[in-house]
Design an enzyme around this catalytic site. Structure first.
Site, PDB file in Angstrom:
ATOM      1  N   GLY A  69       0.803  -1.212   0.000  1.00 21.79           N
ATOM      2  CA  GLY A  69       0.000   0.000   0.000  1.00 21.79           C
ATOM      3  C   GLY A  69       0.840   1.268   0.000  1.00 21.79           C
ATOM      4  O   GLY A  69       0.529   2.246  -0.681  1.00 21.79           O
ATOM      5  N   GLN A 177      -7.799  -0.325   3.391  1.00 21.71           N
ATOM      6  CA  GLN A 177      -8.607  -0.931   4.460  1.00 21.71           C
ATOM      7  C   GLN A 177      -9.944  -1.457   3.951  1.00 21.71           C
ATOM      8  O   GLN A 177     -10.718  -2.044   4.707  1.00 21.71           O
ATOM      9  CB  GLN A 177      -8.853   0.088   5.582  1.00 21.71           C
ATOM     10  CG  GLN A 177      -7.612   0.423   6.378  1.00 21.71           C
ATOM     11  CD  GLN A 177      -7.090  -0.765   7.197  1.00 21.71           C
ATOM     12  OE1 GLN A 177      -7.820  -1.709   7.498  1.00 21.71           O
ATOM     13  NE2 GLN A 177      -5.816  -0.729   7.535  1.00 21.71           N
ATOM     14  N   CYS A 323       1.736   5.111  16.036  1.00 27.24           N
ATOM     15  CA  CYS A 323       2.210   5.531  14.722  1.00 27.24           C
ATOM     16  C   CYS A 323       3.356   4.612  14.338  1.00 27.24           C
ATOM     17  O   CYS A 323       3.809   3.813  15.128  1.00 27.24           O
ATOM     18  CB  CYS A 323       2.622   6.997  14.700  1.00 27.24           C
ATOM     19  SG  CYS A 323       4.315   7.256  15.172  1.00 27.24           S
TER      20      CYS A 323
HETATM   21  N1  PLP Z   1      -2.928   2.961   3.679  1.00 29.41           N
HETATM   22  C1  PLP Z   1      -3.682   2.558   4.718  1.00 29.41           C
HETATM   23  C2  PLP Z   1      -5.050   3.144   4.901  1.00 29.41           C
HETATM   24  C3  PLP Z   1      -3.207   1.586   5.604  1.00 29.41           C
HETATM   25  O1  PLP Z   1      -3.965   1.201   6.625  1.00 29.41           O
HETATM   26  C4  PLP Z   1      -1.905   1.061   5.388  1.00 29.41           C
HETATM   27  C5  PLP Z   1      -1.335   0.074   6.333  1.00 29.41           C
HETATM   28  O2  PLP Z   1      -1.645   0.048   7.487  1.00 29.41           O
HETATM   29  C6  PLP Z   1      -1.166   1.499   4.281  1.00 29.41           C
HETATM   30  C7  PLP Z   1      -1.705   2.454   3.449  1.00 29.41           C
HETATM   31  C8  PLP Z   1       0.206   0.974   3.989  1.00 29.41           C
HETATM   32  O3  PLP Z   1       0.144  -0.319   3.432  1.00 29.41           O
HETATM   33  P1  PLP Z   1       1.415  -1.284   3.484  1.00 29.41           P
HETATM   34  O4  PLP Z   1       1.522  -1.799   4.892  1.00 29.41           O
HETATM   35  O5  PLP Z   1       1.102  -2.384   2.510  1.00 29.41           O
HETATM   36  O6  PLP Z   1       2.596  -0.508   3.061  1.00 29.41           O
END
Ligand code: PLP
Length: 379
Positions: A69, A177, A323
């Site tokens: 993500g 999410q 965080c």
């Molecule tokens: N965006 C949201 C809303 C998330 O909850 C997260 C991870 O917690 C991410 C992006 C980041 O994803 P990743 O852990 O695959 O880098």
């Protein structure tokens, strides 16, 4: 152990592991190689892309595999903003994930972009009127998450897409999410870019994708061998792509039933917690929220102390204020929703999954009551 932290991550599903296994063993080819092993890998990648495209309702060429993500968000924001800027202005919200906020901040610091952070109401929802007013002739991109990771609030993305498009601005949504919980059909959402992360729905960590509407140009973040049509260089993780496709297929197949069951469990759990702890505050919109998301503040305690107590009783959940660096600063999401820092610091988030049962949640609600009694006595 009762695991109520699926918004943080999920276990890899057995079917997913079985689907990816051959591409880590016998079929280990590089999809860019021109021999038979490479071609088998390229074929698996192609099939994974087609499966995902079918679920999202887009073209296979519009899927870019990423390492998750965070990378998808970085690629969408930096990539779209730097490719063909109409101007140097971006609209986002105050409650985005750090992957979005920090990408915007990078563009501000290094490329002179101006960023408008839309505020949210006390339930964590943006206002469409404020979004309309924020878009300017020099706005290059709007990026608003589909559902929030801390409080589960679901934004009106479809309506926002109409507003952005009327002004000629592309809309990116972080849907990390939302997979397995909400409809991700691109046509229905109307978005131009969408980020997903595999480890939130039964694929391994380090897998993800960016959907990017065909006509949009993008400046790559990773430069190299030109994989993913030059939009994301680096040898693709074939096993990861196969896993992502399988996990999305499984999540999508059980989505309607699972969302209904989890919404009911969530509502009963929220009611039980608010009864057991009358001082508790539900954070996030009571209705426009992810099926499996229940988040609270427990004024007069500390989120970390509640977490510790619950963990000692074999309940795993997370502090809304946690965080990435593990600092105990109050959450930017809760502050943006108007909570006082000392209240925001008492946040605890519970995220349910398909395996969660009513019995487990009853036990959790009782343990929360005991935790708050013990901790307020101690204070
Ligand atoms: N965006 C949201 C809303 C998330 O909850 C997260 C991870 O917690 C991410 C992006 C980041 O994803 P990743 O852990 O695959 O880098």
């Amino acid at each position: 152990m009762i695991y109520l932290d699926s918004a943080a991550t999920t276990a890899v599903r057995r079917e997913v592991l079985e689907a990816m296994w051959p591409y880590m063993t016998a079929e280990f080819g590089n999809p860019s190689s021109h021999h038979s092993l490479g071609e088998a890998a390229a074929q698996a990648l192609k099939e994974a892309r087609a499966t995902i495209a079918q679920i999202l309702g887009c073209r296979a060429s519009e899927i870019i595999f990423t390492s998750g993500g965070t990378e998808a968000d970085n690629l969408a924001i930096k990539g779209i903003a730097l490719a063909a800027p109409r101007g140097r202005h971006i609209v986002t919200s105050a409650i985005e994930h750090e992957a979005v906020l920090e990408s915007c901040d990078y563009l501000h610091r290094h490329h002179g972009f101006e960023i408008t952070y839309l505020p949210v109401d006390r339930h964590g929802l943006i206002s469409l009127d404020q979004a309309t007013a924020a878009i300017r002739p020099d706005t290059t991109l709007c990026s608003i998450m589909l559902a929030n990771n801390e409080v589960g609030a679901i934004q009106p993305i479809r309506e926002l897409a109409e507003i952005a498009h009327a002004a000629g601005v592309p809309l990116h949504t972080d849907a990390v999410q939302a997979a397995g919980a909400l409809d991700l059909n691109i046509g229905k959402l109307g978005v131009d870019a969408l980020s997903l992360s595999g480890h939130k729905f039964g694929a391994p960590k380090g897998t993800g994708l960016l959907y990017l509407r065909g006509r949009l140009t993008i400046e790559p973040v990773l430069h190299g061998g030109g994989q993913e049509r030059g939009r994301r260089s680096g040898t693709e993780s074939v096993a990861g792509a196969v896993a992502l496709a399988k996990a999305l297929q499984l999540a999508e197949a059980s989505r309607p039933e699972s969302a209904q069951r989890l919404s009911q469990l969530r509502d009963d759990f929220i009611a039980a917690v608010l009864t057991a702890v009358p001082t508790a505050i539900l954070t996030g919109d009571p209705i426009q929220r992810l099926p499996g998301s229940a988040s609270f503040c427990f004024p007069g305690t500390s989120g970390e102390a509640v977490l510790l107590y619950l963990e000692q009783h074999e309940i795993i959940c997370s502090s809304g204020s946690a965080c990435a660096a593990g600092a105990d600063r109050p959450s930017h999401v809760l502050l943006a929703m108007g909570l006082a820092p000392e209240v925001a610091q008492t946040a605890v988030r519970f995220t349910l999954s398909e395996g969660t049962t009513a019995e487990e949640l009853n036990k959790v609600a009782r343990t929360i009551r005991d935790a708050i009694q013990a901790l307020t006595r101690r204070a």
